[in-house]
Write a protein that holds these residues in place. Structure first.
Motif, PDB file in Angstrom:
ATOM      1  N   LEU A 158      -3.897  33.879 146.874  1.00  0.00           N
ATOM      2  CA  LEU A 158      -2.162  33.673 145.799  1.00  0.00           C
ATOM      3  C   LEU A 158      -1.859  34.737 145.592  1.00  0.00           C
ATOM      4  CD1 LEU A 158      -0.860  31.980 144.020  1.00  0.00           C
ATOM      5  CD2 LEU A 158      -2.234  32.374 142.155  1.00  0.00           C
ATOM      6  N   TYR A 159      -0.026  34.791 146.150  1.00  0.00           N
ATOM      7  CA  TYR A 159      -0.380  36.954 146.671  1.00  0.00           C
ATOM      8  C   TYR A 159       0.947  36.875 145.034  1.00  0.00           C
ATOM      9  CZ  TYR A 159      -1.726  37.087 150.884  1.00  0.00           C
ATOM     10  OH  TYR A 159      -2.362  37.813 151.798  1.00  0.00           O
ATOM     11  N   PRO A 188       4.742  37.509 144.079  1.00  0.00           N
ATOM     12  CA  PRO A 188       5.153  37.941 145.269  1.00  0.00           C
ATOM     13  C   PRO A 188       6.103  39.305 144.812  1.00  0.00           C
ATOM     14  CG  PRO A 188       5.667  36.498 143.297  1.00  0.00           C
ATOM     15  CD  PRO A 188       4.710  36.704 143.323  1.00  0.00           C
ATOM     16  N   ASN A 189       6.464  40.153 143.219  1.00  0.00           N
ATOM     17  CA  ASN A 189       6.735  40.467 143.721  1.00  0.00           C
ATOM     18  C   ASN A 189       6.813  42.644 145.284  1.00  0.00           C
ATOM     19  OD1 ASN A 189       8.645  39.590 141.760  1.00  0.00           O
ATOM     20  ND2 ASN A 189       7.402  40.288 139.971  1.00  0.00           N
ATOM     21  N   ASN A 190       5.040  42.274 145.074  1.00  0.00           N
ATOM     22  CA  ASN A 190       5.192  43.706 145.026  1.00  0.00           C
ATOM     23  C   ASN A 190       3.472  43.212 146.437  1.00  0.00           C
ATOM     24  OD1 ASN A 190       2.861  42.516 143.848  1.00  0.00           O
ATOM     25  ND2 ASN A 190       2.706  44.233 142.615  1.00  0.00           N
ATOM     26  N   GLY A 191       3.671  41.459 147.019  1.00  0.00           N
ATOM     27  CA  GLY A 191       2.737  41.740 147.582  1.00  0.00           C
ATOM     28  C   GLY A 191       1.324  41.482 147.638  1.00  0.00           C
ATOM     29  N   THR A 192       0.315  41.957 145.980  1.00  0.00           N
ATOM     30  CA  THR A 192      -0.926  42.395 145.731  1.00  0.00           C
ATOM     31  C   THR A 192      -1.138  40.940 146.282  1.00  0.00           C
ATOM     32  OG1 THR A 192       0.237  42.806 143.612  1.00  0.00           O
ATOM     33  CG2 THR A 192      -0.190  44.617 144.977  1.00  0.00           C
ATOM     34  N   VAL A 193      -2.526  41.549 145.882  1.00  0.00           N
ATOM     35  CA  VAL A 193      -3.056  39.983 146.062  1.00  0.00           C
ATOM     36  C   VAL A 193      -3.649  40.069 144.599  1.00  0.00           C
ATOM     37  CG1 VAL A 193      -5.951  38.488 146.425  1.00  0.00           C
ATOM     38  CG2 VAL A 193      -4.166  40.259 147.949  1.00  0.00           C
ATOM     39  N   LEU A 194      -3.629  38.886 144.361  1.00  0.00           N
ATOM     40  CA  LEU A 194      -3.953  37.956 142.588  1.00  0.00           C
ATOM     41  C   LEU A 194      -4.915  37.316 142.985  1.00  0.00           C
ATOM     42  CD1 LEU A 194       0.147  36.767 141.612  1.00  0.00           C
ATOM     43  CD2 LEU A 194      -1.129  39.214 140.959  1.00  0.00           C
ATOM     44  N   LEU A 195      -5.057  36.656 143.697  1.00  0.00           N
ATOM     45  CA  LEU A 195      -6.211  35.516 143.774  1.00  0.00           C
ATOM     46  C   LEU A 195      -6.538  35.937 144.826  1.00  0.00           C
ATOM     47  CD1 LEU A 195      -6.199  33.456 141.356  1.00  0.00           C
ATOM     48  CD2 LEU A 195      -8.040  35.612 141.177  1.00  0.00           C
ATOM     49  N   LEU A 241      -4.010  33.086 134.973  1.00  0.00           N
ATOM     50  CA  LEU A 241      -3.299  32.215 135.459  1.00  0.00           C
ATOM     51  C   LEU A 241      -1.990  31.382 134.061  1.00  0.00           C
ATOM     52  CD1 LEU A 241      -5.204  30.844 138.064  1.00  0.00           C
ATOM     53  CD2 LEU A 241      -3.592  32.208 138.773  1.00  0.00           C
ATOM     54  N   GLU A 242      -2.180  31.024 133.233  1.00  0.00           N
ATOM     55  CA  GLU A 242      -1.319  30.306 131.979  1.00  0.00           C
ATOM     56  C   GLU A 242      -0.087  30.893 131.784  1.00  0.00           C
ATOM     57  OE1 GLU A 242      -4.563  28.984 130.419  1.00  0.00           O
ATOM     58  OE2 GLU A 242      -4.175  26.519 130.673  1.00  0.00           O
ATOM     59  N   SER A 243      -0.483  32.435 131.825  1.00  0.00           N
ATOM     60  CA  SER A 243      -0.112  33.693 130.803  1.00  0.00           C
ATOM     61  C   SER A 243       1.283  34.309 132.520  1.00  0.00           C
ATOM     62  CB  SER A 243      -0.604  34.863 130.411  1.00  0.00           C
ATOM     63  OG  SER A 243      -0.656  35.336 131.410  1.00  0.00           O
ATOM     64  N   LEU A 244       1.184  33.655 133.454  1.00  0.00           N
ATOM     65  CA  LEU A 244       1.749  33.744 134.337  1.00  0.00           C
ATOM     66  C   LEU A 244       2.581  33.055 134.705  1.00  0.00           C
ATOM     67  CD1 LEU A 244       0.130  35.299 137.533  1.00  0.00           C
ATOM     68  CD2 LEU A 244       1.592  37.228 136.153  1.00  0.00           C
ATOM     69  N   GLN A 245       2.636  31.835 134.174  1.00  0.00           N
ATOM     70  CA  GLN A 245       3.720  30.966 134.171  1.00  0.00           C
ATOM     71  C   GLN A 245       3.631  30.065 135.877  1.00  0.00           C
ATOM     72  OE1 GLN A 245       7.062  32.231 132.777  1.00  0.00           O
ATOM     73  NE2 GLN A 245       5.793  31.262 130.707  1.00  0.00           N
ATOM     74  N   ILE A 246       2.254  29.583 135.849  1.00  0.00           N
ATOM     75  CA  ILE A 246       1.951  29.919 137.084  1.00  0.00           C
ATOM     76  C   ILE A 246       1.383  27.939 137.030  1.00  0.00           C
ATOM     77  CG2 ILE A 246       0.613  29.539 139.409  1.00  0.00           C
ATOM     78  CD1 ILE A 246       0.296  32.176 139.145  1.00  0.00           C
ATOM     79  N   SER A 247       2.513  27.265 138.084  1.00  0.00           N
ATOM     80  CA  SER A 247       2.291  25.769 137.528  1.00  0.00           C
ATOM     81  C   SER A 247       0.953  24.925 137.767  1.00  0.00           C
ATOM     82  CB  SER A 247       3.419  25.019 137.199  1.00  0.00           C
ATOM     83  OG  SER A 247       3.825  25.158 139.462  1.00  0.00           O
TER      84      SER A 247
END
Ligand SMILES: [Fe+2]
Ligand SMILES: [Fe+2]
Length: 357
Positions: free
Chosen positions: A19-20, A22-29, A43-49
């Motif tokens: 999971l990247y 999208p703003n800067n290409g860093t790896v989130l997970l 993940l909930e705070s990031l509003q990923i569905s």
């Protein structure tokens, strides 16, 4: 693989793909991350569905904190390194804000001295890559990213056997590569969700903004050039100009690599440090042809070599020791499982290193 709504995620589930941000290409997970309650809340705070996860729950032993992480973070020498690192971040923040916002020239010697104080003349039990990936995550990563890229770039320059004077300029180029980001509006730079196309175009101008700022201050041209071209890729897929092959300077090629490595491995509050072999696999997946072959292979081979003779856990639950780095696929070394049993991970497509022990 199955898609699961965030509200239905459970601790112990394993991500099926990377999971990247999208703003800067860093790896989130990274792929194969075992979710914890903390990760799910984040993940909930990031509003990923929703998230793609693997079918099965992770084995119980994989839910424990990474032993290598515990060993590094609990050591006195790491705690000392972390304090010194924070002081260096603070010094850099003050100097560079004065430079960008008040036109006050920074003292390059003082910054290099502070950086060198973190690495030279010290015999750490852990390598610099382990130290950096275990640091705390900063609320504003712009400045700590600069320090980390400078330290990684310095290490890389030593692997390339650069002369001391060239190494000093290269380290400064690593430190200053993203100086233009300080001129990007905060609402774009720190936006937690995905950037719009227009916002991303603004973000990309940090390369030109940094270049002109440094050039006007008559900083060494190699440093200015690295600020301009560190997002260029030898296959022409980068920005701002889509340069190709030898159009890229050596410093821009080198910092293009350490910049991405830091983006992949930099510390995050919601996950353990990324296993270096998984980080290397991400480079291989992205495509090594994006990078200058004379630099990318040296970098990844040296990163992998830092973990030779280290104990690892394989994805099937077996443990062993890394004994040989395969040049054809650096993320898949040969691992010794027992005194008589070896496994070449290159020949085992479904098997990979899960974590360091
Ligand atoms: Fe950048
Ligand atoms: Fe960067």
């Amino acid at each position: 693989m199955r898609s699961v709504k965030i509200s239905r995620l459970e601790a112990g589930m394993v991500t099926a793909e990377t999971l990247y941000n999208p703003n800067n290409g860093t790896v989130l997970l990274p792929e194969k991350t075992i979710l914890t309650d903390k990760t799910i809340a984040w993940l909930e705070s990031l509003q990923i569905s929703a998230l793609n996860v693997e079918g099965d729950l992770a084995p119980e032993e994989l839910r424990q904190p990474d032993p290598a992480t515990i060993r590094v973070r609990s050591s006195a020498e790491f705690k000392r390194f972390e304090r010194e690192h924070e002081k260096t971040v603070n010094l850099y923040t003050a100097s560079i804000n004065d430079f960008v916002l008040k036109n006050k020239m920074f003292e390059p010697q003082r910054l290099v001295k502070a950086l060198m104080n973190l690495v030279s003349g010290k015999q750490y039990r852990f390598n610099i890559l382990e130290m950096l990936s275990n640091l705390k995550s900063y609320d504003d990563p712009t400045y700590s990213h600069a320090i980390n890229v400078a330290l990684l770039t310095h290490t890389f320059g030593k692997w390339l056997r650069m002369s001391p004077s060239e190494l000093e300029i290269l380290t400064l180029a690593g430190l200053l590569h993203d100086v233009g980001k300080i001129m990007i509006p905060e609402k774009i730079l720190k936006k937690p969700s995905a950037l719009s196309h227009a916002e991303y175009e603004v973000m990309k101008t940090h390369t030109l903004k940094g270049y002109y700022k440094l050039k006007n201050a008559e900083v060494d041209p190699r440093i200015c050039e690295a600020a301009l071209s560190h997002h260029e890729r030898v296959d022409g897929s980068g920005y701002p100009y889509g340069l190709k092959g030898t159009e890229l300077s050596a410093f821009a090629s080198i910092i293009g690599i350490t910049d991405v490595y830091d983006a992949i491995t930099s510390p995050r509050v919601y996950r353990d440090p990324i296993c270096p072999f998984k980080a290397i696999a991400l480079f291989e997946k992205e495509g090594l042809q994006k990078y200058d072959p004379q630099y990318i292979l040296t970098f990844l081979e040296n990163v992998a070599s830092c973990y030779l003779y280290t104990d690892v856990l394989l994805s099937d639950g077996r443990t062993g020791k890394v004994i040989f780095i395969n040049r054809d696929q650096i993320s898949k070394p040969t691992v010794q499982l027992s005194s008589t049993e070896y496994i070449d991970l290159c020949k085992a497509p479904d098997l990979y290193i899960e974590r360091m022990l």
